[in-house]
Structure formats: structure tokens, C-alpha cells
Motif scaffolding. Structure first.
Motif, PDB file in Angstrom:
ATOM      1  N   GLU A 177     135.230  59.732  49.280  1.00 49.78           N
ATOM      2  CA  GLU A 177     134.970  58.870  48.065  1.00 49.78           C
ATOM      3  C   GLU A 177     135.979  58.069  47.629  1.00 49.78           C
ATOM      4  OE1 GLU A 177     134.547  62.027  44.924  1.00 49.78           O
ATOM      5  OE2 GLU A 177     132.642  62.816  45.730  1.00 49.78           O
ATOM      6  N   GLY A 178     137.046  58.027  48.611  1.00 48.24           N
ATOM      7  CA  GLY A 178     138.072  56.794  48.485  1.00 48.24           C
ATOM      8  C   GLY A 178     139.220  57.164  47.550  1.00 48.24           C
ATOM      9  N   LYS A 179     139.454  58.719  47.418  1.00 47.97           N
ATOM     10  CA  LYS A 179     140.729  59.324  46.568  1.00 47.97           C
ATOM     11  C   LYS A 179     141.785  59.450  47.355  1.00 47.97           C
ATOM     12  CE  LYS A 179     137.768  60.706  42.703  1.00 47.97           C
ATOM     13  NZ  LYS A 179     136.823  61.871  42.481  1.00 47.97           N
ATOM     14  N   THR A 180     142.860  59.229  46.786  1.00 39.62           N
ATOM     15  CA  THR A 180     144.005  59.634  47.469  1.00 39.62           C
ATOM     16  C   THR A 180     144.246  61.256  47.156  1.00 39.62           C
ATOM     17  OG1 THR A 180     145.062  57.707  46.702  1.00 39.62           O
ATOM     18  CG2 THR A 180     146.503  59.051  47.949  1.00 39.62           C
ATOM     19  N   VAL A 181     144.372  61.962  48.060  1.00 38.35           N
ATOM     20  CA  VAL A 181     144.469  63.604  48.104  1.00 38.35           C
ATOM     21  C   VAL A 181     145.761  64.087  48.493  1.00 38.35           C
ATOM     22  CG1 VAL A 181     143.313  65.680  48.825  1.00 38.35           C
ATOM     23  CG2 VAL A 181     141.965  63.635  48.491  1.00 38.35           C
ATOM     24  N   GLY A 182     146.018  65.089  47.829  1.00 37.81           N
ATOM     25  CA  GLY A 182     147.375  65.797  47.900  1.00 37.81           C
ATOM     26  C   GLY A 182     146.528  67.428  48.071  1.00 37.81           C
ATOM     27  N   ILE A 183     147.283  68.103  49.119  1.00 37.58           N
ATOM     28  CA  ILE A 183     147.191  69.474  49.282  1.00 37.58           C
ATOM     29  C   ILE A 183     148.402  70.392  48.950  1.00 37.58           C
ATOM     30  CG2 ILE A 183     146.403  71.273  50.802  1.00 37.58           C
ATOM     31  CD1 ILE A 183     144.338  69.257  51.913  1.00 37.58           C
ATOM     32  N   ILE A 184     148.497  71.449  48.195  1.00 42.16           N
ATOM     33  CA  ILE A 184     149.380  72.150  48.212  1.00 42.16           C
ATOM     34  C   ILE A 184     149.436  73.529  48.910  1.00 42.16           C
ATOM     35  CG2 ILE A 184     151.355  73.488  46.694  1.00 42.16           C
ATOM     36  CD1 ILE A 184     150.692  71.360  44.608  1.00 42.16           C
ATOM     37  N   GLY A 185     149.869  73.561  49.891  1.00 44.45           N
ATOM     38  CA  GLY A 185     149.991  74.729  51.011  1.00 44.45           C
ATOM     39  C   GLY A 185     151.252  75.463  50.973  1.00 44.45           C
ATOM     40  N   THR A 186     151.357  76.373  51.798  1.00 41.99           N
ATOM     41  CA  THR A 186     152.559  77.251  52.223  1.00 41.99           C
ATOM     42  C   THR A 186     153.042  76.909  53.739  1.00 41.99           C
ATOM     43  OG1 THR A 186     151.454  79.005  52.978  1.00 41.99           O
ATOM     44  CG2 THR A 186     152.001  78.817  50.592  1.00 41.99           C
ATOM     45  N   GLU A 187     154.139  77.500  54.026  1.00 43.05           N
ATOM     46  CA  GLU A 187     154.782  77.284  55.502  1.00 43.05           C
ATOM     47  C   GLU A 187     153.902  78.024  56.299  1.00 43.05           C
ATOM     48  OE1 GLU A 187     157.445  75.926  56.880  1.00 43.05           O
ATOM     49  OE2 GLU A 187     157.350  75.189  54.717  1.00 43.05           O
ATOM     50  N   GLU A 188     153.249  79.088  55.903  1.00 43.41           N
ATOM     51  CA  GLU A 188     152.231  79.828  56.582  1.00 43.41           C
ATOM     52  C   GLU A 188     150.820  79.115  56.745  1.00 43.41           C
ATOM     53  OE1 GLU A 188     153.922  81.196  54.071  1.00 43.41           O
ATOM     54  OE2 GLU A 188     155.207  82.410  54.848  1.00 43.41           O
ATOM     55  N   THR A 189     150.424  78.477  56.003  1.00 41.65           N
ATOM     56  CA  THR A 189     148.910  77.960  55.832  1.00 41.65           C
ATOM     57  C   THR A 189     148.951  76.285  56.070  1.00 41.65           C
ATOM     58  OG1 THR A 189     149.066  77.494  53.405  1.00 41.65           O
ATOM     59  CG2 THR A 189     147.907  79.499  54.332  1.00 41.65           C
ATOM     60  N   LYS A 190     150.007  75.605  56.210  1.00 40.96           N
ATOM     61  CA  LYS A 190     150.148  74.039  56.135  1.00 40.96           C
ATOM     62  C   LYS A 190     149.456  73.618  57.286  1.00 40.96           C
ATOM     63  CE  LYS A 190     154.739  73.360  57.702  1.00 40.96           C
ATOM     64  NZ  LYS A 190     156.222  73.243  57.343  1.00 40.96           N
ATOM     65  N   SER A 191     149.584  74.238  58.410  1.00 40.20           N
ATOM     66  CA  SER A 191     149.085  73.601  59.756  1.00 40.20           C
ATOM     67  C   SER A 191     147.466  73.671  59.617  1.00 40.20           C
ATOM     68  CB  SER A 191     149.384  74.209  60.852  1.00 40.20           C
ATOM     69  OG  SER A 191     149.182  75.711  60.803  1.00 40.20           O
ATOM     70  N   GLY A 192     146.766  74.384  58.739  1.00 38.39           N
ATOM     71  CA  GLY A 192     145.273  74.608  58.621  1.00 38.39           C
ATOM     72  C   GLY A 192     144.465  73.471  58.067  1.00 38.39           C
ATOM     73  N   TYR A 193     145.278  72.487  57.500  1.00 37.32           N
ATOM     74  CA  TYR A 193     144.591  71.387  56.531  1.00 37.32           C
ATOM     75  C   TYR A 193     144.489  69.999  57.572  1.00 37.32           C
ATOM     76  CZ  TYR A 193     145.402  74.697  52.566  1.00 37.32           C
ATOM     77  OH  TYR A 193     145.345  75.856  52.151  1.00 37.32           O
ATOM     78  N   GLN A 194     143.220  69.772  57.115  1.00 34.23           N
ATOM     79  CA  GLN A 194     142.932  68.224  58.023  1.00 34.23           C
ATOM     80  C   GLN A 194     143.014  67.197  57.530  1.00 34.23           C
ATOM     81  OE1 GLN A 194     139.766  70.734  58.968  1.00 34.23           O
ATOM     82  NE2 GLN A 194     141.547  71.734  60.054  1.00 34.23           N
ATOM     83  N   TYR A 195     142.876  67.252  55.952  1.00 37.85           N
ATOM     84  CA  TYR A 195     142.865  66.036  55.240  1.00 37.85           C
ATOM     85  C   TYR A 195     143.817  65.761  54.222  1.00 37.85           C
ATOM     86  CZ  TYR A 195     138.102  66.593  57.158  1.00 37.85           C
ATOM     87  OH  TYR A 195     137.176  66.647  57.917  1.00 37.85           O
ATOM     88  N   GLY A 196     143.994  64.431  53.634  1.00 42.61           N
ATOM     89  CA  GLY A 196     145.008  64.273  52.688  1.00 42.61           C
ATOM     90  C   GLY A 196     146.597  64.743  53.111  1.00 42.61           C
TER      91      GLY A 196
END
Ligand code: AMP
Ligand code: MG
Length: 353
Positions: free
Chosen positions: A272-291
């Protein structure tokens, strides 16, 4: 107004130089002015607590509602009885155990405390912070410093001097820069103004730690209820608070399902054209593909999550992020305080998966 940013942690300065700087800050306080200063929890915006005009300046600088009382900071336990009346034995035990430290206690106020400092209440909140520069400033500033967090009202609390500068530059005469704080979320508040002590705001000192010292402690029902008609007792806890500019949504559930859901939501928002931020952890951060993905800390150390929470929200603000999706965290121990702050920052938007 010119704001002096005074560094008190740089190497190559003597104890004496630091003392002179804090002395100058204490003079500002004694003359009724404001100084932002580091504590172990977050940066505070200080004024002479016994001077009603000085307290008034805090509300003005922060844009804080005038019914939201200030915490008075002391540097010696014995000063408690100058500003509080009928201090129960249980509270003295907690002071013995946790002061100096991230614990605030509420009592009946004495006559010398102006109503301007207590938001019109007959009670007073008191804390002795565990930070050498803060303790020295309190002493040199006259012994009683009223200080809320040094942010603009509603924004995340400052955990570095740079955060204070963002919000307070041009509004106050001095910021003492003591580097990044150790704890990162505000003190636990325990109310002793009624028969059974009650936690009004969870913090680093947990209910379990308090129970161990004094036996029974209740938790303000207004903090845990979903019923919007039941208000928390601490006036400050009813406002939207700690909030980033972006829309923050918490996703709660098992690790795999949470990651899946956040990836799905982030993909949609990005489309939708939005700037996205994701809050993950050391354990999970590599599992995100966007933002833009940021790690808030490690799940093996909840304190690391508390320490980075406000800083991350401010970083996303600087990046003009519009949507933030965050993992949520367990509610035991200090996790209860993290959960409380995140829910408020998110305006209670939670998706359960
Ligand atoms: P801050 O210093 O900005 O973290 O906010 C101080 C918190 O303490 C706010 O939530 C206030 O409402 C609360 N507080 C301070 N004094 C009292 C009091 N006398 N009774 C109840 N809550 C208080
Ligand atoms: Mg605050």
C-alpha cells in the motif's frame, strides 16, 4: 532560550570539573529554573519541588496536563519525612531495600509540598534515584527535585541526552548529558496512601520483589482491566503515552505464528506504499522479509528489551515510519512493565494469533 548541553561522562575530565558542572545545574534549580538530568531509569526534567512557579515550568515545557502530579526526588532517606506524613513501617522496609533505586512510593504530603507539584492532590510521590550525578544534583539543587520524564508529553521517555534535546531544545536552560541510561523504563510506583499498598505503575522492581519484603501488595485494577470505565489511580497512567508517531500494532502468540502474521501484515502495508518498521529480537530478526527490521534485545534477558524499547520507537520516528508491527513479550517479572508500556504505546492495538 539557549539550551546548554553539558557532558558529564566524557573521559579526560576530573571529578572536580564534573562537580562544578553539576553545581551550576544546581544553581539553576535553586533559582527556579529547569535542568534535564540522567537517572538510572530515564532522563528527568527537574525543578525545585518546593517552589510552585518552578514546578509550573515543568508542565509548560512538557505540555503536561496540570492534573498529572510530579515525583519528588530526594538524595537522603531521612529527607522523606520532611515531605511525607504517616510513612508506614512497610514503606521504610522497601526504602531500606530498594533505595537508591527505581521505586517510587506515594504518601500523604506534608505542608511544605505545594499543590502545584502534586497536581492538586494531598499525596506526594517520592523516589531516591540510583545515579551519582542525579543524587549530587538533588543535593546541590536544594534537596527536593520534582522531575517527570524529560520528554514532550505523550512521546516515548528519553533514554539518551539526544532524545531530550529533540524534545526540549530551546525550552530549558540546561541538559546534563550522562550517556545512555541503564534501565530504560520508568520506576515502579507503590501507593501507601491507603490501607493495603498498591502498585500503580509496574517497573523494574516487580510485584514479586515487593511481596518478598512486605508481604501483601495489590495491583491497581485500572491497569489490567479491559473496562474503559475503570481508570488507573495514577493520573499519568490514563493518558495515551510513550507513543511513536507511527501506528504501532502488537502481535501476540506462538513465535512461528507471530512471525508469519507480521510478515503478512508488513507485506500488505508495504504494498500500500507505507513505510513499515518491525520490532523483533536477536532470536527472530532474521525471519522477517519486509520493512525496516530492528532487534529490541534478546529474549534471554528481558532487561535488554526494557532498555531499548523507547530508543527504538524514537528511531522509527526519525525514519518517518508509518506502521510498526511488534512482537510481544512474556508478562512475568519485568515483562509486566514492558507489556504495560507497549500496550500504551500501541493504544491497546493487539492482534492475537
Ligand atoms: P513521570 O514522572 O512522567 O514518569 O510520571 C509520574 C507518574 O507518577 C505519573 O503516572 C503520575 O500520575 C504518578 N504520580 C505522581 N504523583 C502521584 C500521586 N500523588 N498519586 C498518584 N500518582 C502519582
Ligand atoms: Mg513520563
Amino acid at each position: 532560550m539557549e539550551t546548554a548541553i553539558v557532558n558529564i561522562t566524557e573521559e579526560n575530565q576530573s571529578e572536580e570539573t564534573i562537580r562544578e558542572k553539576i553545581y551550576a545545574a544546581g544553581q539553576i534549580i535553586q533559582q527556579g529554573g529547569l535542568v534535564a538530568f540522567p537517572t538510572e531509569t530515564v532522563y528527568g526534567l527537574g525543578a525545585d519541588a518546593l517552589n510552585p512557579q518552578a514546578s509550573g515550568k515543568i508542565y509548560e515545557a512538557k505540555g503536561r496536563p496540570s492534573d498529572n502530579p510530579l515525583i519528588i526526588h530526594i538524595s537522603h532517606r531521612k529527607d522523606l519525612d520532611k515531605i511525607a506524613k504517616n510513612v508506614p513501617e512497610q514503606a521504610r522496609k522497601l526504602a531500606e531495600k530498594f533505595w537508591p533505586g527505581p521505586l517510587t512510593m506515594i504518601f500523604e504530603k506534608s505542608e511544605i509540598v505545594p499543590l502545584e507539584t502534586t497536581g492538586g492532590l494531598n499525596t506526594v510521590a517520592v523516589r531516591m534515584p540510583n545515579h551519582p550525578a542525579a543524587l549530587l544534583l538533588i543535593e546541590l539543587g536544594g534537596g527536593f527535585i520534582a522531575a517527570p520524564s524529560a520528554n514532550t508529553s505523550g512521546k516515548p521517555s528519553p533514554t539518551q541526552a539526544e532524545h531530550v534535546t529533540e524534545d526540549m531544545k530551546g525550552r530549558i536552560p540546561m541538559i546534563l548529558d550522562g550517556g545512555t541510561v541503564g534501565i530504560g523504563i520508568e520506576s515502579t510506583i507503590v501507593d501507601f496512601s491507603e490501607a493495603i499498598p498498591m502498585i500503580l505503575r509496574p517497573g523494574y522492581i516487580t510485584a514479586e520483589m515487593i511481596q518478598e519484603v512486605i508481604g501483601e501488595v495489590r495491583i491497581d485494577p485500572g491497569l489490567i482491566t479491559e473496562d474503559a470505565k475503570v481508570h488507573p489511580k495514577a493520573p499519568g497512567m490514563k493518558y495515551r503515552h510513550y507513543a511513536p508517531k507511527a501506528d504501532l500494532i502488537l502481535v501476540s502468540g506462538s513465535r512461528e505464528r507471530v512471525q508469519e502474521k507480521i510478515n503478512e501484515l508488513a507485506k500488505k502495508a508495504a504494498k500500500e506504499g507505507k513505510t513499515v518498521g518491525i520490532i523483533g529480537t536477536e532470536e527472530t530478526k532474521s525471519g522477517y522479509q519486509y520493512g525496516l527490521v530492528k532487534s529490541i534485545g534478546t529474549r534471554t534477558d528481558a532487561a535488554s528489551i526494557a532498555r531499548h524499547l523507547y530508543g527504538i520507537l524514537r528511531e522509527f520516528d526519525q525514519l518517518d515510519v508509518e506502521m510498526i508491527y511488534s512482537e510481544s513479550f512474556s508478562v512475568s517479572g519485568i515483562g509486566q512493565a514492558i507489556r504495560n508500556r507497549m500496550l500504551k504505546a500501541a493504544g491497546h492495538q493487539v492482534i492475537e494469533v
